[in-house]
Design a protein around this motif. Structure first.
Motif, PDB file in Angstrom:
ATOM      1  N   ALA A   1       0.830  -1.206   0.000  1.00 33.54           N
ATOM      2  CA  ALA A   1       0.000   0.000   0.000  1.00 33.54           C
ATOM      3  C   ALA A   1       0.863   1.254   0.000  1.00 33.54           C
ATOM      4  CB  ALA A   1      -0.920  -0.004   1.217  1.00 33.54           C
ATOM      5  N   ASP A   2       0.407   2.262  -0.711  1.00 38.79           N
ATOM      6  CA  ASP A   2       1.041   3.576  -0.731  1.00 38.79           C
ATOM      7  C   ASP A   2       0.326   4.443   0.299  1.00 38.79           C
ATOM      8  OD1 ASP A   2       2.321   5.900  -1.239  1.00 38.79           O
ATOM      9  OD2 ASP A   2       1.583   6.169  -3.285  1.00 38.79           O
ATOM     10  N   MET A   3       0.954   4.628   1.472  1.00 37.85           N
ATOM     11  CA  MET A   3       0.292   5.311   2.575  1.00 37.85           C
ATOM     12  C   MET A   3       0.171   6.810   2.360  1.00 37.85           C
ATOM     13  SD  MET A   3      -0.588   2.857   4.449  1.00 37.85           S
ATOM     14  CE  MET A   3      -1.196   3.734   5.868  1.00 37.85           C
ATOM     15  N   THR A   4       0.680   7.330   1.268  1.00 36.64           N
ATOM     16  CA  THR A   4       0.454   8.742   0.964  1.00 36.64           C
ATOM     17  C   THR A   4      -0.937   8.984   0.383  1.00 36.64           C
ATOM     18  OG1 THR A   4       1.449   8.463  -1.237  1.00 36.64           O
ATOM     19  CG2 THR A   4       2.906   9.129   0.564  1.00 36.64           C
ATOM     20  N   LYS A   5      -1.646   7.927  -0.013  1.00 35.50           N
ATOM     21  CA  LYS A   5      -2.982   8.054  -0.590  1.00 35.50           C
ATOM     22  C   LYS A   5      -4.033   7.857   0.497  1.00 35.50           C
ATOM     23  CE  LYS A   5      -1.552   6.465  -5.168  1.00 35.50           C
ATOM     24  NZ  LYS A   5      -1.768   5.496  -6.263  1.00 35.50           N
ATOM     25  N   PRO A   6      -5.121   8.620   0.448  1.00 34.10           N
ATOM     26  CA  PRO A   6      -6.126   8.546   1.525  1.00 34.10           C
ATOM     27  C   PRO A   6      -6.788   7.174   1.644  1.00 34.10           C
ATOM     28  CG  PRO A   6      -6.422  10.526   0.198  1.00 34.10           C
ATOM     29  CD  PRO A   6      -5.425   9.684  -0.523  1.00 34.10           C
ATOM     30  N   ILE A   7      -6.965   6.453   0.524  1.00 30.07           N
ATOM     31  CA  ILE A   7      -7.678   5.187   0.575  1.00 30.07           C
ATOM     32  C   ILE A   7      -6.902   4.161   1.395  1.00 30.07           C
ATOM     33  CG2 ILE A   7      -6.685   4.585  -1.671  1.00 30.07           C
ATOM     34  CD1 ILE A   7     -10.018   3.342  -0.146  1.00 30.07           C
ATOM     35  N   TYR A   8      -5.586   4.125   1.256  1.00 27.11           N
ATOM     36  CA  TYR A   8      -4.786   3.152   2.006  1.00 27.11           C
ATOM     37  C   TYR A   8      -4.683   3.542   3.476  1.00 27.11           C
ATOM     38  CZ  TYR A   8      -3.479   1.242  -2.530  1.00 27.11           C
ATOM     39  OH  TYR A   8      -3.519   0.662  -3.776  1.00 27.11           O
ATOM     40  N   ARG A   9      -4.632   4.823   3.765  1.00 24.05           N
ATOM     41  CA  ARG A   9      -4.649   5.237   5.173  1.00 24.05           C
ATOM     42  C   ARG A   9      -5.985   4.883   5.820  1.00 24.05           C
ATOM     43  NH1 ARG A   9      -2.369  10.079   3.062  1.00 24.05           N
ATOM     44  NH2 ARG A   9      -4.307  11.186   3.512  1.00 24.05           N
ATOM     45  N   TYR A  10      -7.070   5.024   5.053  1.00 22.93           N
ATOM     46  CA  TYR A  10      -8.389   4.665   5.581  1.00 22.93           C
ATOM     47  C   TYR A  10      -8.475   3.163   5.865  1.00 22.93           C
ATOM     48  CZ  TYR A  10     -13.362   3.531   5.489  1.00 22.93           C
ATOM     49  OH  TYR A  10     -14.600   3.028   5.785  1.00 22.93           O
ATOM     50  N   LEU A  11      -7.988   2.334   4.932  1.00 20.70           N
ATOM     51  CA  LEU A  11      -8.024   0.890   5.148  1.00 20.70           C
ATOM     52  C   LEU A  11      -7.133   0.462   6.310  1.00 20.70           C
ATOM     53  CD1 LEU A  11      -7.934  -0.355   1.431  1.00 20.70           C
ATOM     54  CD2 LEU A  11      -9.907  -0.319   2.973  1.00 20.70           C
ATOM     55  N   ALA A  12      -5.963   1.114   6.444  1.00 22.42           N
ATOM     56  CA  ALA A  12      -5.066   0.772   7.547  1.00 22.42           C
ATOM     57  C   ALA A  12      -5.679   1.152   8.893  1.00 22.42           C
ATOM     58  CB  ALA A  12      -3.725   1.478   7.359  1.00 22.42           C
ATOM     59  N   GLU A  13      -6.314   2.305   8.967  1.00 25.44           N
ATOM     60  CA  GLU A  13      -6.949   2.700  10.226  1.00 25.44           C
ATOM     61  C   GLU A  13      -8.137   1.799  10.554  1.00 25.44           C
ATOM     62  OE1 GLU A  13      -8.680   6.701  12.468  1.00 25.44           O
ATOM     63  OE2 GLU A  13      -8.295   6.711  10.301  1.00 25.44           O
ATOM     64  N   LYS A  14      -8.893   1.409   9.539  1.00 28.99           N
ATOM     65  CA  LYS A  14     -10.017   0.507   9.772  1.00 28.99           C
ATOM     66  C   LYS A  14      -9.533  -0.839  10.307  1.00 28.99           C
ATOM     67  CE  LYS A  14     -13.973  -1.596   7.414  1.00 28.99           C
ATOM     68  NZ  LYS A  14     -14.668  -1.762   6.113  1.00 28.99           N
ATOM     69  N   LYS A  15      -8.429  -1.334   9.777  1.00 26.01           N
ATOM     70  CA  LYS A  15      -7.873  -2.592  10.269  1.00 26.01           C
ATOM     71  C   LYS A  15      -7.355  -2.447  11.699  1.00 26.01           C
ATOM     72  CE  LYS A  15      -4.378  -6.065   9.132  1.00 26.01           C
ATOM     73  NZ  LYS A  15      -3.291  -6.439   8.177  1.00 26.01           N
ATOM     74  N   TRP A  16      -6.711  -1.313  11.995  1.00 23.48           N
ATOM     75  CA  TRP A  16      -6.173  -1.112  13.347  1.00 23.48           C
ATOM     76  C   TRP A  16      -7.281  -0.899  14.360  1.00 23.48           C
ATOM     77  CZ3 TRP A  16      -5.951   3.699  16.195  1.00 23.48           C
ATOM     78  CH2 TRP A  16      -5.246   3.582  17.390  1.00 23.48           C
TER      79      TRP A  16
END
Length: 482
Positions: free
Chosen positions: A218-233
Motif C-alpha cells: 500500500a502507498d500510505m500517501t494516498k487517503p484510501i490506504y490510510r483509511y483501510l489501515a486505520e479501519k484494520k487497526w
C-alpha cells in the motif's frame, strides 16, 4: 416343523451358500491372474486356463538376478536428478507469494521477508494461473466490475466539481463572501472534508486496491490506504491496547485521560512485543525499534518517552516514576513509520539514553509505558533543556512533561518486567545498584479483637452442660479437652 428341522435347514442352506461362494472365489481368482505383473503369476498366450478342481502344479522359482555392477544406472534423457528436484521444491516453498508450509513461513519471518497475504490467498495463487482481474473468464465477475467502474466514474465527476468549487471560493475575496472571512473558512473546511471522503469512495470498491493493501504494497500517501489501515487497526489491535490501558491502570496513573490515535508497535531485534507482555530483562538490554503508523497526511515531529511506573520506595512505602528513555524532534510520516530508538541523533534528538528494564527481588512486576507524543505545529524542542531537567531519571512525570512543552500523546505501547535469573547481571552491566536488595511484604495485623464463640456448642461448653459433651465431642472444630 420339529426343532431339529428348524436347526438343520439353515445349516444346510449356509453350507450350500458357502460352497457356491467358494467356486465363485476360485473362478474370480483364475480370471484375475491375467492382470498380475509378477513373474511367478504371468500367463503366456495360448496356455489353457487352469481347472479349479485340480491342484495347480508347483511354480518354478525365478532365476537368480545377475550380479549388480558398480556403475550407476544411466539417467533417462529429460529426467532431473532427485537433488535438483528437491532444491526446486524447496525454492517453490520459500516463495513468499505462494508458500503455505508452516516451517517456510517461520523461516521467511526470521529472514525479514514475511509471507504475503493470508495462507488461503497464497494457496489460491499457487493453484491458479495468476490471471489478472480484467482477464478472468467469469461473466458475472466482469459484469460486477463494469458496475464498479461506472460508479467510480460518477465519483470522479463529483470529485472534479468539488475541486472547482473550492478553487472558486478560494479566489473569492472575503469582503464579497456572505458572512465574511469566518464563514468562508468554515465553508472551505467543510468542502475539504467532503473532498477527502470522495477520494476514499472513489477507490473503496476497487479489487486491485484491496489486493495491493492485503499484499502489503500500500502507498500510505494516498487517503484510501490510510483509511483501510486505520479501519484494520481499529479492530482487534485497538481493543487490545484499550484493554491494557484500563486493566494496567495507565489512566489515571500516568495521564488523567488518554485515547490513542496512532498504532505503536515495538520490536527488540526481530521479536515483536505484544502490549502488556512480560519480557526477560536480558532482552531489554538492546534499544528497541518502534513502528509508529499515523493515519493523517503530512510529516510531523514526535517525542518518545519510556517510563517505569512502579519503582518501589521503601521510605515512603509507595511507588515512584523513573525515565528509561527520552528523545524529541523525531520526524515520522504515514509512509515512514520506522523509528529505531538507537539511531536517533545524539546531539539534536536524544535527551536521556536507554536504560534496560529491571525489577528488584520481591517487588511486583514493573510497568514500562512507551508513549509517543506529537509536538504541536512541529515545534522544535530544546534538547539541552530536556537533559538538564530529566537527566536524573528519578521522579519523572509524563503529565508535567506534557504540560511544560507543546505536546499531545497520540500512541502507546507497554510491556512488563519481573526479577529473573538474568536481572542481577543486567543491573551490573548497566551500573545500577540494588541487585542485592530483597523486598518483603509487611504483615498487617487486624485491629479488631478476637471474636467470641457463638452457637449451640459454644453456649453449652460450660461445666453446667458437662453431661452433653459426649454428644458434641466428634463435632469438627469443637475443643475436645474441656
Amino acid at each position: 416343523m420339529s426343532t431339529c428341522q428348524r436347526v438343520a435347514r439353515p445349516l444346510a442352506h449356509s453350507a450350500k451358500t458357502i460352497h457356491q461362494h467358494g467356486l465363485l472365489f476360485q473362478a474370480s481368482t483364475s480370471l484375475a491372474r491375467s492382470f498380475s505383473l509378477t513373474a511367478a503369476r504371468h500367463d503366456d498366450d495360448g496356455v489353457p486356463p487352469v481347472s479349479t478342481t485340480a491342484p495347480s502344479p508347483p511354480t518354478p522359482s525365478p532365476p537368480p538376478p545377475p550380479p549388480s555392477s558398480t556403475k550407476p544406472a544411466a539417467t533417462p534423457a529429460g529426467a532431473l536428478p532427485a537433488d535438483s528436484t528437491q532444491v526446486r521444491m524447496q525454492e517453490r516453498l520459500m516463495d513468499p507469494n505462494t508458500t503455505t508450509a508452516h516451517w517456510a513461513e517461520r523461516k521467511l519471518m526470521r529472514t525479514g521477508t514475511p509471507p504475503v497475504g493470508s495462507r488461503r490467498r497464497r494457496a489460491a495463487l499457487r493453484t491458479s494461473q495468476n490471471i489478472s482481474f480484467d482477464q478472468l473468464p467469469y461473466q458475472c465477475f466482469q459484469e460486477a466490475r463494469q458496475i464498479l467502474q461506472q460508479d467510480r466514474q460518477e465519483k470522479l465527476v463529483a470529485l472534479a466539481k468539488e475541486i472547482d468549487k473550492i478553487k472558486r471560493i478560494e479566489a473569492t475575496p472575503a469582503d464579497q463572501f456572505q458572512g465574511g472571512q469566518h464563514k468562508k473558512d468554515l465553508r472551505l473546511a467543510s468542502l475539504r472534508k467532503y473532498l477527502h471522503e470522495l477520494k476514499i469512495l472513489v477507490d473503496i470498491n476497487d479489487p486491485v486496491v484491496k489486493r495491493r493493501f492485503e499484499d502489503g504494497h500500500a502507498d500510505m500517501t494516498k487517503p484510501i490506504y490510510r483509511y483501510l489501515a486505520e479501519k484494520k487497526w481499529r479492530g482487534l489491535p485497538y481493543r487490545i491496547i484499550e484493554q491494557r490501558i484500563e486493566t494496567l491502570n495507565i489512566v489515571p496513573d500516568v495521564l488523567p485521560k488518554f485515547a490513542p490515535v496512532a498504532d505503536v508497535q515495538m520490536f527488540f531485534r526481530r521479536k515483536k512485543v505484544e502490549p502488556g507482555e512480560i519480557l526477560d530483562s536480558r532482552v531489554t538490554e538492546l534499544t528497541p525499534r518502534l513502528k509508529v503508523q499515523v493515519f493523517n497526511a503530512g510529516q510531523r515531529l514526535v517525542s518518545v518517552a519510556v517510563v517505569d511506573l512502579d519503582v518501589p520506595n521503601a521510605e515512603t512505602d509507595s511507588f515512584d516514576r523513573r525515565c528509561h528513555y527520552l528523545a524529541a524532534n523525531i520526524p515520522i510520516a504515514p509512509d515512514q513509520p520506522s523509528l529505531p530508538l538507537g539511531k536517533v541523533d545524539k546531539e539534536t534528538q536524544l535527551a536521556v539514553p536507554w536504560l534496560p528494564a529491571f525489577s528488584q527481588m520481591g517487588a511486583p512486576y514493573h510497568r514500562l509505558a512507551v508513549f509517543v507524543l506529537e509536538q504541536k505545529d512541529n515545534t522544535v524542542l530544546d534538547v539541552a533543556e530536556l537533559r538538564k531537567l530529566y537527566s536524573g531519571r528519578d521522579g519523572f512525570s509524563l503529565k508535567s512533561y506534557q504540560d511544560k512543552f507543546p505536546l499531545t500523546a497520540v500512541g502507546l505501547n507497554i510491556f512488563r518486567t519481573v526479577w529473573d535469573e538474568g536481572t542481577a547481571a543486567v543491573m551490573e552491566r548497566a551500573g545500577v545498584p540494588g541487585a542485592d536488595i530483597m523486598f518483603k511484604h509487611k504483615r498487617v495485623y487486624s485491629l479488631k479483637g478476637p471474636k467470641k464463640a457463638r452457637g449451640w456448642e459454644a453456649k453449652r461448653s460450660k461445666p453446667k452442660y458437662k453431661s452433653l459433651w459426649k454428644y458434641s465431642k466428634n463435632i469438627h472444630g469443637m475443643n475436645r479437652r474441656r
